[in-house]
Design an enzyme around this catalytic site. Sequence first.
Site, PDB file in Angstrom:
ATOM      1  N   ASN A  31       0.991  -0.911  -0.040  1.00 50.92           N
ATOM      2  CA  ASN A  31       0.402  -0.306   0.328  1.00 50.92           C
ATOM      3  C   ASN A  31       0.819   1.437   0.076  1.00 50.92           C
ATOM      4  O   ASN A  31       0.251   2.573  -0.145  1.00 50.92           O
ATOM      5  CB  ASN A  31      -0.838  -0.032   1.046  1.00 50.92           C
ATOM      6  CG  ASN A  31      -2.350  -1.264   0.734  1.00 50.92           C
ATOM      7  OD1 ASN A  31      -2.180  -2.014  -0.233  1.00 50.92           O
ATOM      8  ND2 ASN A  31      -3.268  -1.032   2.181  1.00 50.92           N
ATOM      9  N   CYS A 124     -16.753  -2.995  -3.875  1.00 51.96           N
ATOM     10  CA  CYS A 124     -15.727  -4.071  -3.223  1.00 51.96           C
ATOM     11  C   CYS A 124     -16.442  -5.109  -2.318  1.00 51.96           C
ATOM     12  O   CYS A 124     -17.459  -4.546  -1.277  1.00 51.96           O
ATOM     13  CB  CYS A 124     -15.056  -3.126  -2.854  1.00 51.96           C
ATOM     14  SG  CYS A 124     -13.591  -4.102  -2.064  1.00 51.96           S
ATOM     15  N   ARG A 129     -17.109   1.542  -0.610  1.00 52.18           N
ATOM     16  CA  ARG A 129     -15.583   2.400  -0.926  1.00 52.18           C
ATOM     17  C   ARG A 129     -15.755   3.188  -1.773  1.00 52.18           C
ATOM     18  O   ARG A 129     -15.442   2.856  -2.765  1.00 52.18           O
ATOM     19  CB  ARG A 129     -14.515   1.342  -1.320  1.00 52.18           C
ATOM     20  CG  ARG A 129     -14.716   0.445  -0.309  1.00 52.18           C
ATOM     21  CD  ARG A 129     -13.603  -0.324  -0.025  1.00 52.18           C
ATOM     22  NE  ARG A 129     -12.627  -0.168  -0.385  1.00 52.18           N
ATOM     23  CZ  ARG A 129     -11.203  -0.324  -0.712  1.00 52.18           C
ATOM     24  NH1 ARG A 129     -11.143  -2.002  -0.994  1.00 52.18           N
ATOM     25  NH2 ARG A 129     -10.170   0.248  -0.765  1.00 52.18           N
TER      26      ARG A 129
END
Length: 428
Positions: A31, A124, A129
């Site tokens: 990430n 998702c 999201r």
Amino acid sequence: MTLWLGDGDMDKFVIQKSSLKGEIKISGSKNASLPIMAATLLTDEECRISGVPNLADIRTMIKILEVLGKNIEFDNNVLIIRQKDKKSYVTPYRLVRTMRASFCVLGPLLARRKKAKVSLPGGCVIGVRPVDLHIKGLRELGAKIAIQKGYCIGEAKSLRGKHIFLGGPFGSSVLATANVLMAAVLARGETNIEYAACEPEIVNLALFLKKMGARIKGEGTPLITVEGVDSLGGADFKVIADRIEAGTFIAMALATGSNLTISGANPFHLTSVIETARKMGADIICKNSRINVKPKRVLSPVNITTLPYPGFPTDLQAQFMACLCLADGISMITEKIYPDRFMHVAELNRMGAHIQRSGPYAIIEGKKKLFGAEVMASDLRASAALVAAGLVAEGKTQILRIYHIDRGYEKLEDKLKGLGAKIKREKQ
Ligand code: EPU
């Protein structure tokens, strides 16, 4: 729900009860790498990024950057990214739907190429999201953004610095902060991002941008200040270690009652996790980049609330829930980032756990044992929780759809085998 097929599209894990021992080296952070890769769109000069994990999500971002006109070499965890002559500003649905983080090319494209057409990510499995905060922040910098036929179409003749409040109903947003930050570095004048995400991955992105020549202050706090510059150059950079992978191995040590040394991670990125593991009865010693975990035989129950950094990360909620299934008493988990991120509950219950979910809460009644079963991985972190549960369950556990694991854990089964785990990858 987006169904993504990767390396292990038809693979499964077969796991037997194991005890683990030894030392495990943590890979670079997925990430942190993804937005840093997107940030290379802000320059035509060469960038060299090391410590990048070889994962399906990274390979998706490579494909996106190639479509956008970059030439990429990826070898031995080092990415070399150069500009080709051809420059595009279109990121197609076929790539964005496989990975939501693709959306963070929007800010750099608007800032540098003045135009962007980026597919909106779909739904998702871990929740709705939305991307409203990304769009709000970029619009406030002066970008004109329209949503047409599933695409976010933007134009930014000139971006201007602004005071932007970026908080949403669930607090700060990691990738919205990344997107707005990457656009602000080339905007004219000063930008203040208030309610910015404080995650170490944002600090890492800011450090990379600064190496490229950006002027940023306050990263790691809720107020980031950016003084726009005219252009950015190339940079040579190393990404931080993956705190979520490190936290996952802490959870595996707790679940299996094993002594593990986790090396190469930054313990300061894991304070809330280490604190929680200690409350569960683990003896944890941190020295430089080594975390030594010695769990007690029976874990104590705890209550966990997931929160933006430095709170307990949502990306470790499932793995710690797997541990709490074996604690001596009742624990509660409150999920404050993704209130629907509980797909693993039903699968853990199929293994003999006793978890009741109500809205964003899960009540976990600890049991003496879990039992192997055939279970289904639903998302990356839920899959890791099932691996932890499989390692402690009696008998054989089979985890189907492990392509989710390949998105975010580098060589997980090799690393586990090195610690003594009985885990095999087989065709489904
Ligand atoms: N949110 C909004 N509007 C937005 C953006 C977010 O309401 O425009 C909400 C989200 O729905 C959520 C909360 O804000 O309730 C926080 O989401 P955030 O935007 O911070 O998530 P993200 O940036 O899309 C990153 C990680 C996730 C991790 C979250 C939270 C990457 C590539 N992804 O996502 O990682 O769960 O932050 O920490 O950095 C994973 O690695 O498995 C993963 C899902």
